[in-house]
Design a protein around this motif. Structure first.
Motif, PDB file in Angstrom:
ATOM      1  N   SER A  33     -26.999 -48.954  13.584  1.00  9.62           N
ATOM      2  CA  SER A  33     -26.809 -47.602  13.366  1.00  9.62           C
ATOM      3  C   SER A  33     -25.485 -46.957  13.540  1.00  9.62           C
ATOM      4  O   SER A  33     -24.669 -47.906  14.240  1.00  9.62           O
ATOM      5  N   LEU A  34     -24.963 -45.835  13.043  1.00  7.30           N
ATOM      6  CA  LEU A  34     -23.632 -45.437  13.186  1.00  7.30           C
ATOM      7  C   LEU A  34     -23.260 -45.361  14.660  1.00  7.30           C
ATOM      8  O   LEU A  34     -22.123 -45.590  15.005  1.00  7.30           O
ATOM      9  N   ASP A  35     -24.201 -44.857  15.588  1.00  7.88           N
ATOM     10  CA  ASP A  35     -23.953 -44.452  16.803  1.00  7.88           C
ATOM     11  C   ASP A  35     -23.718 -45.756  17.916  1.00  7.88           C
ATOM     12  O   ASP A  35     -22.588 -45.874  18.416  1.00  7.88           O
ATOM     13  N   GLU A  36     -24.775 -46.696  17.911  1.00 11.86           N
ATOM     14  CA  GLU A  36     -24.438 -48.002  18.439  1.00 11.86           C
ATOM     15  C   GLU A  36     -23.758 -48.811  17.695  1.00 11.86           C
ATOM     16  O   GLU A  36     -23.006 -49.794  18.003  1.00 11.86           O
ATOM     17  N   SER A  39     -20.217 -51.922  17.789  1.00 10.00           N
ATOM     18  CA  SER A  39     -19.084 -51.289  18.717  1.00 10.00           C
ATOM     19  C   SER A  39     -18.198 -52.367  19.443  1.00 10.00           C
ATOM     20  O   SER A  39     -17.360 -52.106  19.881  1.00 10.00           O
ATOM     21  N   LYS A  44     -16.875 -45.687  15.805  1.00  6.31           N
ATOM     22  CA  LYS A  44     -17.822 -45.193  15.196  1.00  6.31           C
ATOM     23  C   LYS A  44     -17.102 -44.642  13.922  1.00  6.31           C
ATOM     24  O   LYS A  44     -17.667 -44.573  12.792  1.00  6.31           O
ATOM     25  N   ARG A  45     -15.937 -44.005  14.139  1.00 10.71           N
ATOM     26  CA  ARG A  45     -15.267 -43.410  13.137  1.00 10.71           C
ATOM     27  C   ARG A  45     -15.013 -44.322  11.932  1.00 10.71           C
ATOM     28  O   ARG A  45     -14.997 -44.247  10.730  1.00 10.71           O
ATOM     29  N   GLU A  48     -17.996 -45.216  10.101  1.00 14.26           N
ATOM     30  CA  GLU A  48     -18.407 -43.740   9.183  1.00 14.26           C
ATOM     31  C   GLU A  48     -17.741 -43.940   8.057  1.00 14.26           C
ATOM     32  O   GLU A  48     -18.278 -43.618   6.874  1.00 14.26           O
TER      33      GLU A  48
END
Ligand SMILES: [Fe+2]
Length: 224
Positions: A33-36, A39, A44-45, A48
Motif C-alpha cells: 500500500s502507499l501508506d506502508e 518504507s 510515501k511521496r 506516490e
C-alpha cells in the motif's frame, strides 16, 4: 510482421497485462500500500509520484490512444505484443513503460529480503556469477552505468542468467531471453529520496526485491 503469442518470450508470465476489448487500462494490483509501502527504501511521496504520476501518466496516454482505435484491433492482445508491434515512437513508449513499471512493481515487496534456499534461481545466480554478492555488485555496476534513463534487467537465457541494460522505455530483445527481474533506473524512480545518488538507490533496493516472485519468474522461464 504481426507478432504472435508464440514469439513472446520476455513477459508472457504477466497474464493480467492484456487489453480487454472496450475496457480502459488501469494500474496493476500492487503488493504494497502507499501508506506502508516499501518504507525500507522509499518515502510515501516518492512512491506516490512514481505510481500515481509517472506510471499513471503512461496509462492515461494509452487509454487516450485506445479511445481513438477500434477495440477489435487491440482487444485481447498482450501489452507486450502491442508495444513490440508499435516498435519505436510515442505510443511504443507508453505501452512499454506501462509494462516495464507493472513488472517492476511485481518484483518488489516490503520485507522482500535476502534470497533464501531453496529457490532455484539462487543456483542459477551462483552458477552464473559465482556468488550472490558478485551478482549484486555486477547488477549495481550495470545499473549505475546505464547512461540516462532506462532499466536494468536480470534475464534467463537457457539455464544461464544475464544482466541487460535498456534505454528509455525499451524492453530486452526477445533474443536476450526471458526477463525475470527489472530495476527502474530512471531518475524519477529515486530522485525524491536519493536525489542524484543512483548508487545509493541501487544499494537499498535489494531490501525490497521479492525473491520468491523472481524465483517463480525464473521457474516459469525454464518451463515454457
Ligand atoms: Fe519509473
Amino acid at each position: 510482421m504481426r507478432l504472435t503469442h508464440h514469439m513472446l518470450k520476455s513477459y508472457s508470465f504477466l497474464p493480467s497485462l492484456k487489453i480487454a476489448a472496450g475496457q480502459a487500462v488501469a494500474l496493476p494490483t500492487l503488493k504494497f500500500s502507499l501508506d506502508e509501502g516499501l518504507s525500507e527504501v522509499f518515502s510515501k511521496r516518492q512512491l506516490e509520484l512514481h505510481i500515481h504520476k509517472h506510471h499513471q501518466g503512461y496509462i492515461d496516454k494509452i487509454n487516450g490512444f485506445l479511445k481513438t482505435h477500434p477495440a477489435e484491433k487491440y482487444g485481447g492482445m498482450e501489452i507486450e505484443e502491442i508495444a513490440r508491434s508499435l516498435q519505436n515512437g510515442g505510443m511504443f513508449n507508453q505501452f512499454a513503460q506501462h509494462l516495464n513499471h507493472s513488472f517492476y512493481w511485481s518484483c518488489l515487496k516490503s520485507g522482500g529480503g535476502a534470497l533464501q534456499s531453496p529457490h532455484s534461481v539462487e543456483k542459477a545466480i551462483n552458477r552464473t556469477f559465482g556468488s550472490f554478492g558478485a551478482f549484486q555488485a555486477q547488477f549495481n555496476e550495470a545499473g549505475l552505468g546505464n547512461f540516462g534513463s532506462g532499466w536494468t534487467w536480470l534475464v534467463a537465457d537457457g539455464d544461464k542468467l544475464k544482466i541487460v541494460n535498456t534505454s528509455n522505455a525499451e524492453l530486452p530483445a526477445e533474443t536476450e531471453g526471458r526477463a525475470i527481474l527489472t530495476i527502474d533506473v530512471w531518475e524519477h524512480a529515486y530522485y525524491k529520496d536519493f536525489e542524484n545518488r543512483r548508487a545509493d538507490y541501487l544499494k537499498e533496493i535489494w531490501k525490497v526485491v521479492d525473491w520468491p516472485a523472481v524465483s517463480e519468474n525464473y521457474d516459469r522461464a525454464m518451463s515454457t
